[in-house]
Design an enzyme around this catalytic site. Structure first.
Site, PDB file in Angstrom:
ATOM      1  N   GLU A 113       0.867  -1.182   0.000  1.00  0.00           N
ATOM      2  CA  GLU A 113       0.000   0.000   0.000  1.00  0.00           C
ATOM      3  C   GLU A 113       0.897   1.222   0.000  1.00  0.00           C
ATOM      4  O   GLU A 113       2.117   1.116   0.200  1.00  0.00           O
ATOM      5  CB  GLU A 113      -0.949  -0.010   1.208  1.00  0.00           C
ATOM      6  CG  GLU A 113      -2.113  -0.965   1.012  1.00  0.00           C
ATOM      7  CD  GLU A 113      -3.123  -0.948   2.133  1.00  0.00           C
ATOM      8  OE1 GLU A 113      -2.922  -0.205   3.109  1.00  0.00           O
ATOM      9  OE2 GLU A 113      -4.104  -1.685   2.031  1.00  0.00           O
ATOM     10  N   HIS A 228      -8.951   9.960   3.081  1.00  0.00           N
ATOM     11  CA  HIS A 228      -8.584   8.848   2.193  1.00  0.00           C
ATOM     12  C   HIS A 228      -8.740   9.346   0.767  1.00  0.00           C
ATOM     13  O   HIS A 228      -9.759   9.961   0.425  1.00  0.00           O
ATOM     14  CB  HIS A 228      -9.494   7.647   2.448  1.00  0.00           C
ATOM     15  CG  HIS A 228      -8.951   6.373   1.883  1.00  0.00           C
ATOM     16  ND1 HIS A 228      -8.920   6.130   0.533  1.00  0.00           N
ATOM     17  CD2 HIS A 228      -8.405   5.290   2.469  1.00  0.00           C
ATOM     18  CE1 HIS A 228      -8.378   4.934   0.322  1.00  0.00           C
ATOM     19  NE2 HIS A 228      -8.059   4.405   1.481  1.00  0.00           N
ATOM     20  N   ARG A 274      -0.930   9.181   1.907  1.00  0.00           N
ATOM     21  CA  ARG A 274      -2.312   9.593   1.655  1.00  0.00           C
ATOM     22  C   ARG A 274      -2.535  11.090   1.582  1.00  0.00           C
ATOM     23  O   ARG A 274      -3.328  11.575   0.787  1.00  0.00           O
ATOM     24  CB  ARG A 274      -3.199   9.081   2.783  1.00  0.00           C
ATOM     25  CG  ARG A 274      -3.613   7.698   2.553  1.00  0.00           C
ATOM     26  CD  ARG A 274      -4.502   7.220   3.624  1.00  0.00           C
ATOM     27  NE  ARG A 274      -4.596   5.782   3.396  1.00  0.00           N
ATOM     28  CZ  ARG A 274      -5.108   4.930   4.219  1.00  0.00           C
ATOM     29  NH1 ARG A 274      -5.607   5.346   5.364  1.00  0.00           N
ATOM     30  NH2 ARG A 274      -5.154   3.652   3.920  1.00  0.00           N
ATOM     31  N   HIS A 335     -11.304  10.138   6.813  1.00  0.00           N
ATOM     32  CA  HIS A 335     -11.114   8.705   7.020  1.00  0.00           C
ATOM     33  C   HIS A 335     -10.657   8.358   8.429  1.00  0.00           C
ATOM     34  O   HIS A 335     -11.097   7.366   8.996  1.00  0.00           O
ATOM     35  CB  HIS A 335     -10.090   8.220   5.993  1.00  0.00           C
ATOM     36  CG  HIS A 335      -9.876   6.753   5.959  1.00  0.00           C
ATOM     37  ND1 HIS A 335     -10.886   5.860   5.693  1.00  0.00           N
ATOM     38  CD2 HIS A 335      -8.754   5.997   6.152  1.00  0.00           C
ATOM     39  CE1 HIS A 335     -10.406   4.624   5.714  1.00  0.00           C
ATOM     40  NE2 HIS A 335      -9.119   4.675   6.017  1.00  0.00           N
ATOM     41  N   ARG A 370      -1.244   9.048   9.141  1.00  0.00           N
ATOM     42  CA  ARG A 370      -1.101   7.616   9.433  1.00  0.00           C
ATOM     43  C   ARG A 370      -0.681   6.825   8.202  1.00  0.00           C
ATOM     44  O   ARG A 370      -1.226   7.026   7.110  1.00  0.00           O
ATOM     45  CB  ARG A 370      -2.435   7.067   9.957  1.00  0.00           C
ATOM     46  CG  ARG A 370      -2.437   5.576  10.190  1.00  0.00           C
ATOM     47  CD  ARG A 370      -3.697   5.116  10.873  1.00  0.00           C
ATOM     48  NE  ARG A 370      -4.880   5.284  10.066  1.00  0.00           N
ATOM     49  CZ  ARG A 370      -5.267   4.453   9.104  1.00  0.00           C
ATOM     50  NH1 ARG A 370      -4.527   3.389   8.787  1.00  0.00           N
ATOM     51  NH2 ARG A 370      -6.382   4.674   8.431  1.00  0.00           N
TER      52      ARG A 370
END
Ligand code: SIN
Length: 518
Positions: A113, A228, A274, A335, A370
């Site tokens: 990811e 997100h 992100r 998110h 995060r």
């Protein structure tokens, strides 16, 4: 007022709350309170996976570095070290309890990811990892007779005696019950619902953060809200999440003219952190005068896409989007909140007898942004630690209930909720500035009365919590005159002086009336 006494009270039944319950169960009676059905939490909706350095090609030190890098200089290193070192052990334990992660042959299947430099994301049933964790943890909890569930009970406030927490007042079927406990663990998740666009379930209204704050606990890092990059942009879809693991497997972002654009913004392209991807999408939307961009999986092959992302495939199909053949319209959505109730590494808050773990808490593990798939891991690691620490609580609950009170009402509760959510999205969202934040602050101040009122209905109590948490986020975003991670101000694009400080809020340094219930 009804009352009940238990040894340990857990508020919230996502991964952090259930993991804490498992730790506490052999040592006394445990009551797990949830405002909805026990499986309704952000955990249940987590798709992509859970990160841990378990492959031969990986090291905990590399996971540590990746987490720090995504956190943009604001992670607390001891919290990150704890997360990455204890993570693999927690996952092996979960497998021993029956978790079925996807495999390639005998080996665990690991995906990539954004901002991970190794393939280290475990996943289950393709894209239903949270559901699998919830299943395993709920099954485990059901096998422990000392744990009882208390669903459809909304926690109104904590029972306080000076700076000690003695339990909580909960509202169930219109009745208030005082639940006394020698230790209370908050695991209520986040507050995504304060934004008009969010991937979070309807229960995520910031309740845990708000009740802790009203009781006098400190909150920290509240300006850092993660958006997100890819939620489904469809008029009737509730911002359904399109997992980051899709980009990890090779999905591309295209603008409305069909042009791939992420490389214009960063060499990491679709696999940048992100916050970087979300801002690039917003810039591209502004440039092209559009309200969405596209996610493109068409080159990945229908068979692979359907097997790897079965839940996303079938959900999108319900909205008329075939992800194997169509471009998928997406836009960012709120998110995850990096900030929350300030805790140490054992989940201890600034109130005696009160512990917090998971998204509601702020250990500083995520810094300003995060790293993908670190949140389920956080719930497991810090949920277990908070449970262990709660065992040693020396609070002796004083079973004193408050006198009955007269509930108030808010006129136009639903309208204010919608206005607040739109306001936060427009003025305190992905890209902010002093002016937009001041506008948000003035509007929130016009509703500040709500934060001091007493209510006896879920919509009103949620609104009270949402207004308070929105106010704190806006104040924190105004205070940080600089940009870092997910907090980006167009009027202070650089980090600014003192950027490395974590900003802490409590009742004493915040302007709203926040009278505690007890
Ligand atoms: C995702 O699947 O993209 C969400 C995972 C996460 O938030 O870490």
């Amino acid at each position: 007022m009804h009352s009940e006494t238990v040894d340990f009270l857990i508020i919230g039944s996502g991964v952090a709350g259930l993991r804490a319950a498992i730790e506490l169960a052999p040592h006394g009676s445990v009551l797990v309170v949830t405002k909805d059905k026990p499986s309704e939490s952000s955990t249940e909706y987590a798709q992509g996976g859970i990160a841990a350095a378990i492959s031969d090609e990986d090291r905990v030190g590399i996971h540590f570095e990746d987490t720090l890098k995504a956190g943009d200089g604001l992670c607390r290193e001891d919290a990150v070290k704890t997360l990455v070192e204890e993570g693999p052990e927690r996952i092996i334990e979960l497998i021993s309890w029956g978790a079925e992660f996807d495999r390639e042959g005998m080996k665990l299947a690991l995906t990539l990811e954004a901002a991970h430099s190794r393939r280290r994301i475990l996943h289950a049933h393709g894209d239903s990892t949270g559901k699998e964790l919830e299943r395993v943890l709920l099954t485990k909890v059901r096998s422990m007779p000392s744990v009882r569930k208390y669903p459809y009970a909304l926690t109104m406030d904590l029972v306080m005696n000076g700076n000690e927490c003695h339990g909580a007042y909960v509202l169930r079927e219109g009745e208030v019950t005082a639940l006394f406990a020698r230790a209370t663990v908050l695991a209520t998740g986040g507050a995504g619902q304060i934004y008009a666009r969010t991937t979070n379930p309807p229960v995520s209204t910031g309740d845990g953060m708000a009740i802790a704050f009203r009781a006098g606990a400190a909150l920290e890092d509240m300006e850092f809200v993660q958006f997100h990059p890819t939620s489904l942009f469809h008029p009737s879809a509730p911002h359904f999440l399109l997992s980051e693991s899709m980009r990890g497997e090779g999905a591309m972002l295209l603008n409305v003219h069909g042009r791939r654009f992420m490389e214009d913004y960063t060499p990491m392209a679709e696999l940048a952190p992100r916050d970087v991807v979300s801002r690039a999408i917003i810039s591209e939307m502004v440039k092209t005068g559009s309200d969405h961009v596209y996610l493109d999986l068409r080159h990945m092959g229908a068979k692979f896409v359907k097997t790897r992302f079965p839940q996303i495939y079938s959900t999108c199909l319900l909205y008329g989007v075939d992800i194997t053949a169509d471009l998928i319209p997406v836009s960012p959505a709120a998110h995850y909140i990096m900030g929350g109730v300030k805790t140490d590494l054992d989940g201890k808050t600034t109130i005696r007898g009160l512990y917090a773990a998971g998204e509601v808490a702020c250990t500083g593990v995520h810094g300003a942004n995060r790293l993908a798939s670190n949140s389920l891991l956080e719930g497991l690691v810090f949920g277990a630690r908070a449970g262990r620490a709660a065992l040693n609580s020396s609070v002796v609950p004083e079973k004193r209930t408050r006198p009955e009170f007269r509930p108030e009402t808010v006129r136009e509760c639903e309208t204010i909720r919608n206005r607040l959510r739109q306001l936060m999205w427009e003025k305190a969202g992905i890209i902010r500035c002093g002016e937009s934040l001041q506008e948000a602050k003035q509007a929130i101040l016009s509703w500040e009365g709500i934060t001091g009122q007493t209510f006896l209905s879920r919509p009103e109590l949620e609104l009270k919590n949402m207004v308070l948490i929105s106010g704190i986020i806006v104040e924190a975003a105004l205070r940080r005159r600089g940009s870092a991670g997910a907090h980006y101000r167009t009027d202070f694009k650089e980090r600014g002086e003192g950027w490395e400080r974590h900003v802490t809020w409590d009742r004493e340094n915040f302007g709203f009336p926040v009278a505690p219930f007890s």
